[in-house]
Design a protein around this motif. Structure first.
Motif, short mmCIF file in Angstrom:
data_model
loop_
_atom_site.label_atom_id
_atom_site.label_comp_id
_atom_site.label_asym_id
_atom_site.label_seq_id
_atom_site.Cartn_x
_atom_site.Cartn_y
_atom_site.Cartn_z
N ALA A 242 30.99 -31.48 -0.82
CA ALA A 242 30.76 -32.87 -1.26
C ALA A 242 30.84 -32.94 -2.79
O ALA A 242 31.51 -33.82 -3.35
N ASP A 243 30.19 -31.99 -3.46
CA ASP A 243 30.20 -31.98 -4.92
C ASP A 243 31.63 -31.79 -5.46
O ASP A 243 32.00 -32.36 -6.47
N ASN A 244 32.41 -30.97 -4.77
CA ASN A 244 33.78 -30.69 -5.23
C ASN A 244 34.74 -31.86 -5.00
O ASN A 244 35.73 -31.99 -5.71
N THR A 245 34.44 -32.68 -4.00
CA THR A 245 35.40 -33.73 -3.63
C THR A 245 34.92 -35.13 -3.98
O THR A 245 35.70 -36.09 -3.89
N GLY A 246 33.65 -35.27 -4.32
CA GLY A 246 33.11 -36.59 -4.62
C GLY A 246 32.73 -37.37 -3.37
O GLY A 246 32.30 -38.52 -3.44
N LEU A 247 32.85 -36.70 -2.20
CA LEU A 247 32.40 -37.36 -0.96
C LEU A 247 30.90 -37.16 -0.80
O LEU A 247 30.31 -36.26 -1.43
N ALA A 248 30.29 -37.91 0.10
CA ALA A 248 28.89 -37.63 0.46
C ALA A 248 28.87 -36.46 1.45
O ALA A 248 29.85 -36.25 2.18
N ALA A 249 27.77 -35.69 1.46
CA ALA A 249 27.67 -34.55 2.37
C ALA A 249 27.86 -34.99 3.83
O ALA A 249 28.46 -34.29 4.64
N GLU A 250 27.35 -36.17 4.15
CA GLU A 250 27.49 -36.70 5.52
C GLU A 250 28.97 -36.91 5.87
O GLU A 250 29.39 -36.68 7.00
N ALA A 251 29.75 -37.34 4.86
CA ALA A 251 31.19 -37.57 5.10
C ALA A 251 31.90 -36.23 5.31
O ALA A 251 32.82 -36.14 6.14
#
Ligand SMILES: NC(=O)c1ccc[n+]([C@@H]2O[C@H](COP(=O)([O-])OP(=O)(O)OC[C@H]3O[C@@H](n4cnc5c(N)ncnc54)[C@H](OP(=O)(O)O)[C@@H]3O)[C@@H](O)[C@H]2O)c1
Length: 260
Positions: free
Chosen positions: A201-210
């Protein structure tokens, strides 16, 4: 009570997969020696397992990447029981990252943690199994051995060596009544997987849930697995029911890996 009276040694068992396996074995009547680095966490896990099952559980602080700690573990097993029926080789996972993230030291650390731990603990326990011509060795690896997982180059590489070790050992030890198999988790819901999802999530800017949702879409069963589901397969491999199974990789992944 499929493991009544058996002695099981399980490393990296204060939480997650190792603890789930320890609890499942205790529910089936096994006596346990469990280990992990943090004294308080491993003692708490032992207490919880004793309270739930009434099983005999010995717990000690061991870093499986350290030779001296493994010697301490083997010494405790020898003096406490003098015999072992089941060994589960588990350890923490190496750090996430790609090729250029890691120097020699990082590779060496992963080698000690995920390969040499298996070599050393097995070497220490083996004479106790050979003495009675029976035993089960279960090495926890990863579904990454079948289908490499992005951003986990250390795990993908080092665990491949555990496959080679397991297959070769299974052939050497079968005449001694000792069966050796690998148990390879896909996405089983533990802290490790939650941490990896957070890193992605941190690497892609997504939320962990996503991130979790993206993984889930690739899993035909449609969800992450539970520790209990994973531990049930370990129980099969530890039990008398798996008496004709050795040298295999059991992938527990809800169908995530698409290859044969
Ligand atoms: N969960 C999955 O779906 C999945 C998928 C693929 C691979 N795996 C692999 O399966 C193994 C277990 O994963 P998990 O999900 O159960 O992880 P987890 O929930 O993070 O638990 C890790 C356990 O390992 C212990 N540990 C870590 N480093 C250790 C060391 N050097 N010596 C002794 N104990 C150590 C920890 O306790 P202390 O902190 O007290 O040491 C803890 O009990 C890991 O190698 C992981 O990479 C898991």
């Amino acid at each position: 009570m499929r493991l009544q009276g058996k002695v099981a040694v399980i490393t990296a068992a204060s939480k997650g997969l190792g603890k789930g396996i320890a609890l499942r074995f205790a529910q089936e009547g096994a006596k346990l020696v469990i280990a992990s680095r943090d004294e308080q966490s491993i003692q708490a896990a032992a207490e919880e397992i004793r309270n739930i099952t009434g099983a005999e559980v010995t717990a000690l602080a061991v870093d499986v990447s350290r030779k001296a700690d493994i010697e301490k573990l083997i010494g405790t097993v020898r003096t406490t029981y003098g015999t072992v029926d089941i060994l589960v080789n588990n350890a923490g996972g190496p750090p996430a990252g790609t090729f250029l993230d890691f120097d020699d030291e990082a590779w060496q650390n992963a080698f000690e943690l995920n390969l040499m731990s298996v070599v050393r603990v097995t070497r220490g326990i083996l004479p106790m199994m050979m003495h009675k011509n029976s035993g089960r060795i279960i090495n926890i690896t990863s579904a990454g051995v079948k289908q490499p997982i992005p951003n986990l180059i250390l795990s993908n590489s080092i665990r491949a060596a555990v496959n080679g070790l397991t297959k070769t050992l299974s052939q050497e030890l079968a005449p001694h009544g000792i069966l050796v198999n690998n148990l390879a988790p896909g996405r089983i819901d533990t802290d490790r997987v939650r941490e990896l999802d957070q890193i992605a999530a941190d690497n892609t800017g997504l939320a962990a849930e996503a991130v979790k949702e993206n993984w889930t879409k690739q899993i035909p069963v449609g969800r992450y697995g539970t520790v209990e589901e994973f531990a049930n397969v370990a129980l099969f491999l530890a039990s008398d029911e798996s008496s004709y199974v050795t040298g295999q990789i059991y992938v527990v992944d809800g169908g995530l890996v698409k290859g044969y």
